[in-house]
Design a protein around this motif. Sequence first.
Motif, PDB file in Angstrom:
ATOM      1  N   THR A 109       0.831  -1.199   0.000  1.00  0.00           N
ATOM      2  CA  THR A 109       0.000   0.000   0.000  1.00  0.00           C
ATOM      3  C   THR A 109       0.871   1.258   0.000  1.00  0.00           C
ATOM      4  O   THR A 109       2.036   1.225   0.398  1.00  0.00           O
ATOM      5  N   ILE A 110       0.262   2.340  -0.450  1.00  0.00           N
ATOM      6  CA  ILE A 110       0.865   3.665  -0.413  1.00  0.00           C
ATOM      7  C   ILE A 110      -0.033   4.524   0.466  1.00  0.00           C
ATOM      8  O   ILE A 110      -1.237   4.608   0.233  1.00  0.00           O
ATOM      9  N   GLN A 111       0.566   5.151   1.459  1.00  0.00           N
ATOM     10  CA  GLN A 111      -0.192   6.037   2.347  1.00  0.00           C
ATOM     11  C   GLN A 111       0.176   7.472   2.034  1.00  0.00           C
ATOM     12  O   GLN A 111       1.352   7.803   1.901  1.00  0.00           O
ATOM     13  N   SER A 112      -0.838   8.311   1.904  1.00  0.00           N
ATOM     14  CA  SER A 112      -0.630   9.731   1.663  1.00  0.00           C
ATOM     15  C   SER A 112      -1.309  10.504   2.783  1.00  0.00           C
ATOM     16  O   SER A 112      -2.475  10.257   3.089  1.00  0.00           O
ATOM     17  N   SER A 113      -0.588  11.426   3.414  1.00  0.00           N
ATOM     18  CA  SER A 113      -1.138  12.199   4.534  1.00  0.00           C
ATOM     19  C   SER A 113      -0.995  13.682   4.257  1.00  0.00           C
ATOM     20  O   SER A 113       0.053  14.139   3.801  1.00  0.00           O
ATOM     21  N   CYS A 114      -2.050  14.425   4.516  1.00  0.00           N
ATOM     22  CA  CYS A 114      -2.017  15.874   4.294  1.00  0.00           C
ATOM     23  C   CYS A 114      -2.742  16.571   5.442  1.00  0.00           C
ATOM     24  O   CYS A 114      -3.442  15.943   6.229  1.00  0.00           O
ATOM     25  N   ARG A 115      -2.575  17.858   5.467  1.00  0.00           N
ATOM     26  CA  ARG A 115      -3.195  18.657   6.516  1.00  0.00           C
ATOM     27  C   ARG A 115      -4.272  19.533   5.898  1.00  0.00           C
ATOM     28  O   ARG A 115      -4.069  20.162   4.863  1.00  0.00           O
ATOM     29  N   GLY A 116      -5.417  19.569   6.531  1.00  0.00           N
ATOM     30  CA  GLY A 116      -6.516  20.444   6.124  1.00  0.00           C
ATOM     31  C   GLY A 116      -7.006  21.183   7.347  1.00  0.00           C
ATOM     32  O   GLY A 116      -7.594  20.578   8.232  1.00  0.00           O
ATOM     33  N   GLY A 117      -6.717  22.470   7.423  1.00  0.00           N
ATOM     34  CA  GLY A 117      -7.049  23.222   8.630  1.00  0.00           C
ATOM     35  C   GLY A 117      -6.203  22.719   9.786  1.00  0.00           C
ATOM     36  O   GLY A 117      -4.989  22.603   9.673  1.00  0.00           O
ATOM     37  N   ALA A 118      -6.854  22.374  10.881  1.00  0.00           N
ATOM     38  CA  ALA A 118      -6.124  21.886  12.055  1.00  0.00           C
ATOM     39  C   ALA A 118      -6.054  20.360  12.098  1.00  0.00           C
ATOM     40  O   ALA A 118      -5.542  19.801  13.047  1.00  0.00           O
ATOM     41  N   ARG A 119      -6.581  19.674  11.057  1.00  0.00           N
ATOM     42  CA  ARG A 119      -6.634  18.213  11.064  1.00  0.00           C
ATOM     43  C   ARG A 119      -5.692  17.609  10.044  1.00  0.00           C
ATOM     44  O   ARG A 119      -5.454  18.171   8.989  1.00  0.00           O
ATOM     45  N   TRP A 120      -5.199  16.427  10.382  1.00  0.00           N
ATOM     46  CA  TRP A 120      -4.429  15.627   9.446  1.00  0.00           C
ATOM     47  C   TRP A 120      -5.350  14.580   8.838  1.00  0.00           C
ATOM     48  O   TRP A 120      -6.202  14.016   9.525  1.00  0.00           O
ATOM     49  N   HIS A 121      -5.176  14.326   7.545  1.00  0.00           N
ATOM     50  CA  HIS A 121      -5.974  13.340   6.824  1.00  0.00           C
ATOM     51  C   HIS A 121      -5.042  12.309   6.209  1.00  0.00           C
ATOM     52  O   HIS A 121      -3.920  12.629   5.829  1.00  0.00           O
ATOM     53  N   THR A 122      -5.521  11.079   6.087  1.00  0.00           N
ATOM     54  CA  THR A 122      -4.714   9.998   5.514  1.00  0.00           C
ATOM     55  C   THR A 122      -5.545   9.203   4.513  1.00  0.00           C
ATOM     56  O   THR A 122      -6.674   8.823   4.809  1.00  0.00           O
ATOM     57  N   ASP A 123      -4.962   8.985   3.342  1.00  0.00           N
ATOM     58  CA  ASP A 123      -5.537   8.113   2.321  1.00  0.00           C
ATOM     59  C   ASP A 123      -4.605   6.912   2.164  1.00  0.00           C
ATOM     60  O   ASP A 123      -3.384   7.074   2.136  1.00  0.00           O
ATOM     61  N   VAL A 124      -5.176   5.709   2.063  1.00  0.00           N
ATOM     62  CA  VAL A 124      -4.380   4.508   1.835  1.00  0.00           C
ATOM     63  C   VAL A 124      -4.775   3.949   0.466  1.00  0.00           C
ATOM     64  O   VAL A 124      -5.957   3.671   0.217  1.00  0.00           O
ATOM     65  N   TRP A 125      -3.777   3.812  -0.413  1.00  0.00           N
ATOM     66  CA  TRP A 125      -3.984   3.391  -1.791  1.00  0.00           C
ATOM     67  C   TRP A 125      -3.372   2.018  -2.038  1.00  0.00           C
ATOM     68  O   TRP A 125      -2.380   1.664  -1.423  1.00  0.00           O
ATOM     69  N   LYS A 126      -3.965   1.281  -2.970  1.00  0.00           N
ATOM     70  CA  LYS A 126      -3.462  -0.030  -3.355  1.00  0.00           C
ATOM     71  C   LYS A 126      -3.735  -0.227  -4.844  1.00  0.00           C
ATOM     72  O   LYS A 126      -4.676   0.335  -5.387  1.00  0.00           O
ATOM     73  N   PHE A 127      -2.903  -1.040  -5.482  1.00  0.00           N
ATOM     74  CA  PHE A 127      -3.130  -1.378  -6.882  1.00  0.00           C
ATOM     75  C   PHE A 127      -3.983  -2.640  -6.944  1.00  0.00           C
ATOM     76  O   PHE A 127      -3.703  -3.618  -6.252  1.00  0.00           O
ATOM     77  N   ASP A 128      -5.033  -2.610  -7.785  1.00  0.00           N
ATOM     78  CA  ASP A 128      -5.867  -3.805  -7.937  1.00  0.00           C
ATOM     79  C   ASP A 128      -5.209  -4.763  -8.932  1.00  0.00           C
ATOM     80  O   ASP A 128      -4.116  -4.489  -9.442  1.00  0.00           O
ATOM     81  N   LYS A 129      -5.881  -5.872  -9.234  1.00  0.00           N
ATOM     82  CA  LYS A 129      -5.297  -6.890 -10.120  1.00  0.00           C
ATOM     83  C   LYS A 129      -5.085  -6.377 -11.537  1.00  0.00           C
ATOM     84  O   LYS A 129      -4.286  -6.936 -12.284  1.00  0.00           O
ATOM     85  N   ASN A 130      -5.778  -5.297 -11.926  1.00  0.00           N
ATOM     86  CA  ASN A 130      -5.608  -4.693 -13.256  1.00  0.00           C
ATOM     87  C   ASN A 130      -4.603  -3.551 -13.257  1.00  0.00           C
ATOM     88  O   ASN A 130      -4.534  -2.777 -14.205  1.00  0.00           O
ATOM     89  N   LYS A 131      -3.864  -3.408 -12.152  1.00  0.00           N
ATOM     90  CA  LYS A 131      -2.841  -2.379 -11.977  1.00  0.00           C
ATOM     91  C   LYS A 131      -3.424  -0.961 -11.910  1.00  0.00           C
ATOM     92  O   LYS A 131      -2.744   0.018 -12.211  1.00  0.00           O
ATOM     93  N   ASN A 132      -4.697  -0.859 -11.496  1.00  0.00           N
ATOM     94  CA  ASN A 132      -5.330   0.444 -11.278  1.00  0.00           C
ATOM     95  C   ASN A 132      -5.192   0.820  -9.806  1.00  0.00           C
ATOM     96  O   ASN A 132      -5.350  -0.035  -8.936  1.00  0.00           O
ATOM     97  N   LEU A 133      -4.966   2.080  -9.546  1.00  0.00           N
ATOM     98  CA  LEU A 133      -4.847   2.562  -8.179  1.00  0.00           C
ATOM     99  C   LEU A 133      -6.236   2.755  -7.596  1.00  0.00           C
ATOM    100  O   LEU A 133      -7.082   3.432  -8.190  1.00  0.00           O
ATOM    101  N   ILE A 134      -6.476   2.153  -6.421  1.00  0.00           N
ATOM    102  CA  ILE A 134      -7.771   2.283  -5.757  1.00  0.00           C
ATOM    103  C   ILE A 134      -7.556   2.742  -4.319  1.00  0.00           C
ATOM    104  O   ILE A 134      -6.537   2.448  -3.697  1.00  0.00           O
ATOM    105  N   LEU A 135      -8.535   3.457  -3.803  1.00  0.00           N
ATOM    106  CA  LEU A 135      -8.482   3.952  -2.433  1.00  0.00           C
ATOM    107  C   LEU A 135      -9.050   2.897  -1.491  1.00  0.00           C
ATOM    108  O   LEU A 135     -10.179   2.445  -1.656  1.00  0.00           O
ATOM    109  N   LEU A 136      -8.236   2.479  -0.518  1.00  0.00           N
ATOM    110  CA  LEU A 136      -8.690   1.496   0.471  1.00  0.00           C
ATOM    111  C   LEU A 136      -9.434   2.164   1.618  1.00  0.00           C
ATOM    112  O   LEU A 136     -10.462   1.698   2.063  1.00  0.00           O
ATOM    113  N   LYS A 137      -8.859   3.269   2.111  1.00  0.00           N
ATOM    114  CA  LYS A 137      -9.521   3.977   3.222  1.00  0.00           C
ATOM    115  C   LYS A 137      -9.042   5.399   3.251  1.00  0.00           C
ATOM    116  O   LYS A 137      -7.987   5.749   2.747  1.00  0.00           O
ATOM    117  N   LYS A 138      -9.894   6.216   3.854  1.00  0.00           N
ATOM    118  CA  LYS A 138      -9.520   7.611   4.072  1.00  0.00           C
ATOM    119  C   LYS A 138      -9.810   7.987   5.484  1.00  0.00           C
ATOM    120  O   LYS A 138     -10.372   7.251   6.237  1.00  0.00           O
TER     121      LYS A 138
END
Length: 166
Positions: A137-166
């Motif tokens: 997985t690839i985790q991306s974290s950013c800040r919005g206002g006073a909060r931190w946000h995290t997206d977790v990405w994974k490649f599916d069997k067709n090599k497409n990037l999909i979001l697992l959780k936010k």
Amino acid sequence: MKIILLNIILLFSYHSYSQKNIEINQKDNTQIKIKAINDFEKLEITTSKNNKTQIIDSIETSISDREMHFAIEDYNFDGYQDFSTYHLDDGMGVYTIFQLFIYDPISSQFKQLKMPRNFGPECDEFCDIQINKKKKTIQSSCRGGARWHTDVWKFDKNKNLILLKK
């Protein structure tokens, strides 16, 4: 002590580069040279496999002249080395903004990995990237206002990037 310090420096420098030229050796023995032109205005990429030059001119640089860097990593977990360019954000420099480039061994070219918008990610771009090789997985974290946000990405069997959780 000097040898230990040198080994630590060499270990860190394998994945993070502030110079304007890097070389990548792929698992199929293809050698790739990447040269940043005009302070990352564009990238010139040559490969030993086909001796053609690829130009990437869509590099998002800092508008406040923050230093650009390279990182080498297998972002899509296919065994081939990919790379990214990155810099600190132009605000307070709280997080690091990445552009990921995925290697295609068939064409011997790199393609920018675009963040799919149809999943509604919390972050608008890849920030503070963390790779989990075990979970692939690839985790991306950013800040919005006073909060931190995290997206977790994974490649599916067709090599497409999909979001697992936010």
